[in-house]
Design an enzyme around this catalytic site. Structure first.
Site, PDB file in Angstrom:
ATOM      1  CG  ASP A 208      -1.949   1.006   1.304  1.00 25.80           C
ATOM      2  OD1 ASP A 208      -2.843   0.933   0.457  1.00 25.80           O
ATOM      3  OD2 ASP A 208      -1.907   1.895   2.180  1.00 25.80           O
ATOM      4  CD  GLU A 269      -2.192   2.255  -3.501  1.00 27.12           C
ATOM      5  OE1 GLU A 269      -3.314   2.683  -3.697  1.00 27.12           O
ATOM      6  OE2 GLU A 269      -1.601   2.419  -2.418  1.00 27.12           O
TER       7      GLU A 269
HETATM    8  C1  NOJ Z   1      -4.636   2.858  -0.832  1.00 27.41           C
HETATM    9  C2  NOJ Z   1      -5.778   1.939  -0.553  1.00 27.41           C
HETATM   10  O1  NOJ Z   1      -6.129   1.289  -1.743  1.00 27.41           O
HETATM   11  C3  NOJ Z   1      -6.905   2.791  -0.008  1.00 27.41           C
HETATM   12  O2  NOJ Z   1      -8.095   2.065   0.113  1.00 27.41           O
HETATM   13  C4  NOJ Z   1      -6.481   3.380   1.311  1.00 27.41           C
HETATM   14  O3  NOJ Z   1      -7.475   4.270   1.752  1.00 27.41           O
HETATM   15  C5  NOJ Z   1      -5.158   4.122   1.174  1.00 27.41           C
HETATM   16  N1  NOJ Z   1      -4.189   3.421   0.414  1.00 27.41           N
HETATM   17  C6  NOJ Z   1      -4.568   4.408   2.525  1.00 27.41           C
HETATM   18  O4  NOJ Z   1      -4.050   3.243   3.090  1.00 27.41           O
END
Ligand code: NOJ
Length: 567
Positions: A208, A269
């Protein structure tokens, strides 16, 4: 023995655990719910699933606020349940990724609680990013930095004696304090977490917000009033995002992944422009990065073609394979997006509860089906988000009192507007709180498994987000027996993809119709998508399958994809 490159062209299904399947009737999906659907997952012909966070969490951000990285939320099960689930999925040939959230923890994490009780400058505070405030008594935030979830990225603490204290940084909600990645203790603890799950047999990790972990806090006095991570440039020297040192962390993680056989895999991500994003995907780092470029495209051939071309090129340069994503738990579902007029402001449409523009339900689904079939034929790895295989639409009319997303709660403005005074029966001007973003709950509504029942078979109790009545017709039960259903299409396409998967090369097929995207793989597997053009005459060959009916004379209608073996 598993091929260590299995992930390069995999089909990976994202499970949002709280909304997948509830085994104990408490309205929240859980780990045993996933185990109970091992056969369903097998029937989709997937390579792996990725589980969004299932860790203990106060749910300030749907579980992306983790209170304990090496445990299961008691509402979702136990570590034993997790091990059983892993075994059940492995038994049916489905690998498992878990989500690692390293940029921030929950404010309920024991480290943050300890930090609040400790003095400024203490080792406990050094695990996070605490700073003194500005102003006479430190009453102003240290600077103007903003959070993704708005407004400020700083929240002031209260000292144990009740007096106001230091401020801490959070790029997301205040309940999500950012870790200090300059602290070796933080670095070591995350490697411990990676080993903890790897030792249990987890196959991979989704990382993440990989692009935000390192910050240059020496520039705390610089202004940073707006986040646009696609514009941070290519030098890796931005204050907050995509800093070059981030890659040192992932190079060290790679040594952990490689302790296992086959090596654990990971996907970043990293929400930055393609040339920078693929750096996270280098073989000596995470190996793969999400390509989100398609999430923002209208259903138009030229845009998709360009995106495919550039992403294959960049991924290759980095030594990785490209990834393809149309849906996830953060975005309006494609079956809805493609059924709205081009350029629709999706947030405004959601704020109007789906009334400001007319949704063409049939067209949306037809296009979503065509798009995913095109994706599944591309070289590289495709990510599918739960419910996509049912053609689920966004639930746009969730009532305000049902919403859970911090994006909804935090984006508010106070407006002077006419307010009706019930008791006095008159209208006066008053201050009203107006929400400016509706958030992401509409794509997180629990799945419908059966056509009837309290929560359409999601569980024996209710559902933590209410399901609309139209979920019945899209349920797994309704679609399983229907040869033309979206579910059947996904199952067949994924099975055929496994059969025809080949080297990572793509050759474009030239057509005179600019609304057609056509390409083939080196073994002759070809894909034709007619986005919006006139009917397109398919070339000679055998049609393997299509996303919708093909007209007589082998004519491919608009919003349809056909897979062929060319003569
Ligand atoms: C990306 C995640 O996909 C999202 O759902 C989340 O709110 C943020 N990162 C913060 O962790």
């Amino acid at each position: 023995m598993t091929d260590s490159n299995w992930w390069r062209q995999a089909a990976i299904y994202q499970i949002y655990p709280r909304s997948f399947k509830d085994s104990n009737g408490d309205g929240l999906g859980d780990i045993n719910g996933i185990t109970s659907q091992a056969e369903y997952l097998k029937s989709l012909n997937l390579d792996a699933v990725w589980l969004s966070p299932f860790y203990p969490s106060p749910l300030a951000d749907g579980g992306y606020d983790v209170a304990d990285y090496r445990n299961v939320d008691p509402r979702l099960g136990t570590l034993k349940d997790f091990d059983r689930m892993l075994k059940a999925l492995h038994r049916v040939g489905v690998k498992v990724f878990v989500d690692i959230v390293p940029n921030h923890s929950s404010n309920q994490h024991e480290w943050f609680q300890e930090a609040l009780k400790s003095a400024p400058g203490s080792p406990a505070r050094y695990r996070y990013i605490f700073r003194d405030g500005k102003g006479k008594n430190g009453e102003l935030p240290p600077n103007d930095w903003v959070s993704y979830f708005a407004p400020s990225a700083w929240t002031r603490t209260t000292n144990p004696d009740g007096t106001p204290g230091q401020w801490y940084l959070h790029l997301f909600a205040p309940e999500q304090p950012d870790f200090n990645w300059d602290n070796r203790e933080v670095q070591l603890d995350f490697m411990k977490t990676l080993r903890f799950w790897s030792d249990r047999g987890v196959d991979g990790f989704r990382i993440d917000v990989a692009h935000a972990m390192k910050k240059d806090m020496s520039r705390i006095n610089a202004s940073y009033p707006k986040i646009d991570t696609f514009k941070v440039g290519n030098k890796g020297t931005d204050i907050l995002f995509d800093r070059n040192e981030t890659h040192e962390i992932f190079r060290e993680w790679r040594t952990v992944f490689n302790e296992y056989n086959p090596p654990r895999v990971a996907v970043a991500e990293a929400y930055v422009a393609a040339p920078r994003r693929v750096l996270y995907a280098r073989p000596e780092e995470l190996g793969q990065a999400f390509n989100f470029d398609m999430l923002d495209l209208d259903f138009k051939a030229a845009a998709f073609k360009k995106t495919i071309d550039t992403n294959i090129k960049y991924a290759k340069e980095a030594g990785s394979s490209s990834t393809w994503v149309l849906n996830n738990h953060d975005r309006v579902r494609t079956a809805t997006k493609y059924g709205l007029p081009d350029g629709t402001n999706l947030n405004e449409w959601l704020l109007s509860d789906g009334t400001s523009k007319k949704l063409n339900v049939e067209l949306g689904l037809q296009r979503a089906r065509a798009a995913v079939m095109m994706l599944l034929a591309l070289p590289g790895c495709t990510y599918i988000y739960q419910g996509e295989e049912l053609g689920l639409r966004e639930v746009a009319d969730l009532k305000h009192e049902d919403l859970q997303d911090p994006i909804w709660f935090r984006n508010v403005v106070k407006k002077i507007q006419p307010v009706f005074m019930k008791r006095e029966g008159k209208t006066i001007k008053g201050v009203a709180v107006v929400h400016t973003e509706k958030g992401r709950d509409g794509c997180r509504v629990p799945l419908p498994w059966t056509r009837s029942g309290k929560s359409f078979g999601f569980g024996s109790g209710g559902s933590h987000l209410p399901q609309p009545s139209w979920f019945a017709e899209l349920s797994v039960e309704m679609q399983s027996a229907d040869n033309n259903s979206t579910l059947t299409m996904y199952r067949s396409a994924l099975a055929l993809r496994q059969k025809w998967q080949t080297t990572e090369d793509l050759e474009w097929i030239r057509t005179s119709n600019l609304e057609v995207v056509a390409f083939k793989r080196l073994n002759g597997w070809a894909s034709f998508t007619n986005f919006r053009g006139v009917d397109f005459a398919l070339p000679k060959g055998r049609v393997l399958m299509s996303s919708g009916p093909i007209k007589s004379g082998n004519k491919l209608p608009k919003a349809t994809t056909a897979w062929m073996v060319l003569e």
